[in-house]
Enzyme design. Structure first.
Site, PDB file in Angstrom:
ATOM      1  N   GLY A 122      40.790  26.686  21.558  1.00 58.13           N
ATOM      2  CA  GLY A 122      40.954  27.696  20.861  1.00 58.13           C
ATOM      3  C   GLY A 122      41.562  28.906  20.810  1.00 58.13           C
ATOM      4  O   GLY A 122      42.252  28.537  21.699  1.00 58.13           O
ATOM      5  N   GLY A 173      38.149  24.584  22.589  1.00 61.79           N
ATOM      6  CA  GLY A 173      37.967  24.471  20.745  1.00 61.79           C
ATOM      7  C   GLY A 173      37.537  22.926  20.303  1.00 61.79           C
ATOM      8  O   GLY A 173      37.259  22.051  19.887  1.00 61.79           O
ATOM      9  N   GLU A 196      37.149  26.953  30.467  1.00 57.57           N
ATOM     10  CA  GLU A 196      36.793  28.765  30.299  1.00 57.57           C
ATOM     11  C   GLU A 196      36.947  30.010  31.555  1.00 57.57           C
ATOM     12  O   GLU A 196      36.858  30.866  30.659  1.00 57.57           O
ATOM     13  CB  GLU A 196      35.692  29.054  29.767  1.00 57.57           C
ATOM     14  CG  GLU A 196      35.458  28.163  27.481  1.00 57.57           C
ATOM     15  CD  GLU A 196      36.105  26.982  27.467  1.00 57.57           C
ATOM     16  OE1 GLU A 196      36.681  26.067  26.967  1.00 57.57           O
ATOM     17  OE2 GLU A 196      35.408  26.037  28.758  1.00 57.57           O
ATOM     18  N   ASP A 204      31.481  27.228  25.758  1.00 58.40           N
ATOM     19  CA  ASP A 204      31.336  26.868  24.839  1.00 58.40           C
ATOM     20  C   ASP A 204      30.993  25.598  23.394  1.00 58.40           C
ATOM     21  O   ASP A 204      31.043  24.717  23.965  1.00 58.40           O
ATOM     22  CB  ASP A 204      31.845  28.344  24.090  1.00 58.40           C
ATOM     23  CG  ASP A 204      33.037  28.219  23.465  1.00 58.40           C
ATOM     24  OD1 ASP A 204      32.930  27.559  24.155  1.00 58.40           O
ATOM     25  OD2 ASP A 204      33.474  29.156  22.296  1.00 58.40           O
TER      26      ASP A 204
END
Length: 492
Positions: A122, A173, A196, A204
């Protein structure tokens, strides 16, 4: 392989488009004006702006949509940014997926990336800048994650065959856009990781669902260390369902465009046809074992298993590997490096991730994205996210970021618990789809799992078991190699 050969090996229930007709693949610029998909998409509290609506500064060319016979393709088109996912891209993809789900002409959805990445994650640099402005900026960042998770859940519950070309860097992402798909194709260029904890965040995009369901303790290991799986290793470990050479992807996409399904065919039957079609492009595996195998894999399963009481117990187990006289030197070196890696990460991120991996196995796919939204919102209010993104992605510092708290010993249980308590008002992230499940409905696609291999080989000759599994999985490449690796590891 010729189309004639492929046609002979395709089920009779499949019909074919005329081969003499040439239709150009038409790129579709996503100018979204229909707000129907936005119904019920407002995030928690009152956001500073509704990130589900097209924004005036959205890039019209960051995603390119193409129609080619029965294939609808999504091409992520930010190659200079390694196709990092942002709100502009998500706002285009969601309504297009919804449109195709209702179209009888759309047979297969293909998602791919331009350049050397599928999607490297992301666009978190923008979020860190928002967070610096205070509570409103943090809410804006949380709203972005809500939008991203809506897209990921839509993919995870999509009603049309969805094929992800994981050709190149696939992280963060990009994992959310691919890992929940029934078909995930790795190539020699695939580089998979969930990095992350390096930036003060947590794995996530549905990693709470996927990683704890990986075999052994691989999911916990990948989550805590951000270890990379390259090329065929992503296939061996179940991250990908197929492995083919990148040079054949365009041919495969054209081949998928020719498939025409009869109206009465179930989704399972369509997936079977696509599975067999992709397998036709399998031209062999570069190695017969993944890099994580043998003693290393056995050690990972022992050290990182979910029954460990806390992250400190994991580190203690790693220390024992370094001092054990029976440990090989390469294994000792690996253990020392792994300790250093975990200790360099955000202590808060590592502690939250450990707990996430322990309990995520209990969450349904819908619960996963609800819970992850809560955790992501909490991280947006934590200083480690801004510190990690700034140090590692913006300033490119080599030294360890200034985490707060700075050591695992300083992280309190109550602080970790605070990431999992949810929204104080009891509100939930409204998802686009109502669909839910506790296990992937397409889990049968890919290589046989370890427990199935052990069950089939128990009391049977190895070759008989291999033959049975090869028959069950349609002669799929990699079955024999995986059976050999599993049996070697469990017999030593």
């Amino acid at each position: 392989m010729s189309l004639c050969t492929l046609a002979r090996r395709t089920p009779a229930s499949l019909s074919w488009a005329p081969r003499t007709r040439t239709v150009a693949a038409m790129p579709l610029r996503a100018k979204i004006t229909n707000p129907a998909w936005m119904t019920g998409t407002r995030m928690y509290s009152t956001p500073t702006e509704d990130l589900t609506k097209p924004q005036k500064d959205d890039d019209p060319d960051d995603v390119i949509f193409t129609n080619n016979y029965g294939v609808r393709s999504i091409e992520l088109n930010r190659p200079k940014k390694l196709n990092s996912l942002n709100g502009s891209m998500a706002r285009k993809i969601i309504p297009r997926l919804q449109e195709w789900a209702q179209s009888d002409l759309a047979g297969v959805v293909v998602i791919k990336g331009s350049g050397r990445a599928f999607c490297a994650g992301g666009d978190v640099a923008a979020l860190a800048q928002w967070n610096k402005t205070g509570a409103e900026g943090q809410q804006r960042s949380a709203d972005y994650f809500g939008l991203e998770y809506k897209l990921d859940h839509l993919i995870a519950t999509y009603t049309k065959p969805y094929v992800a070309f994981m050709d190149g860097i696939t992280m963060g992402g990009g994992v959310g856009l691919s890992i929940h798909a029934p078909f995930r194709i790795a190539t020699e260029n695939t580089l998979f990781a969930m990095p992350e904890t390096t930036i003060g965040f947590f794995p996530d995009v549905g990693a709470s669902f996927f990683l704890p369901r990986m075999e052994g303790a691989l999911g916990m290991y990948l989550a805590l260390t951000s270890e990379q799986l390259r090329g065929v290793d992503a296939f061996y470990h179940g991250v990908a369902t197929h492995y083919i050479h990148s040079s054949t992807l365009q041919q495969l996409e054209s081949r998928l465009a020719e498939l025409q399904f009869e109206d009465h065919m179930s989704l399972r039957a369509r997936l079977n046809v696509i599975n067999a079609t992709i397998e036709e492009y399998s031209t062999g595996l570069p190695v017969d074992r993944p890099a994580i195998s043998g003693e290393l894999r056995k050690t990972i399963d022992r050290v990182f298993h979910a029954d460990q009481p806390n992250i400190k117990a994991v580190l203690t187990s790693l220390e024992e590997v370094t001092t054990n006289a029976s440990s090989s030197e390469p294994l000792k070196t690996w253990a020392k490096k792994t300790i250093d890696t975990i200790q360099s990460r955000s202590p808060t991120s590592v502690s939250v991730t450990f707990e996430q991996m322990r309990i995520g196995r209990q969450w349904s796919i819908a619960e996963t994205f609800q819970k992850e939204y809560d955790i992501a919102s909490a991280f947006m209010a934590h200083s480690d996210f801004v510190e990690g993104v700034s140090a590692k992605l913006i300033e490119r510092k080599k030294e360890r970021p200034d985490w707060k708290p700075n050591t695992l010993e300083e992280v309190k249980k109550r602080d970790v618990h605070g990431f999992f308590v949810g929204n104080p008002k009891g509100e939930k992230l409204p998802l686009i789809s109502d669909a839910d499940y506790n296990e992937y409905p397409h889990a049968w696609i890919g290589l046989p799992r370890e427990e199935e291999i052990l069950r089939e080989t128990s009391g049977s000759k190895k070759e008989d078991a291999v033959a049975k599994l090869l028959e069950k999985y349609g002669g799929k490449q990699g079955v024999r190699e995986k059976v050999e690796e599993v049996l070697e590891r469990h017999s030593s």
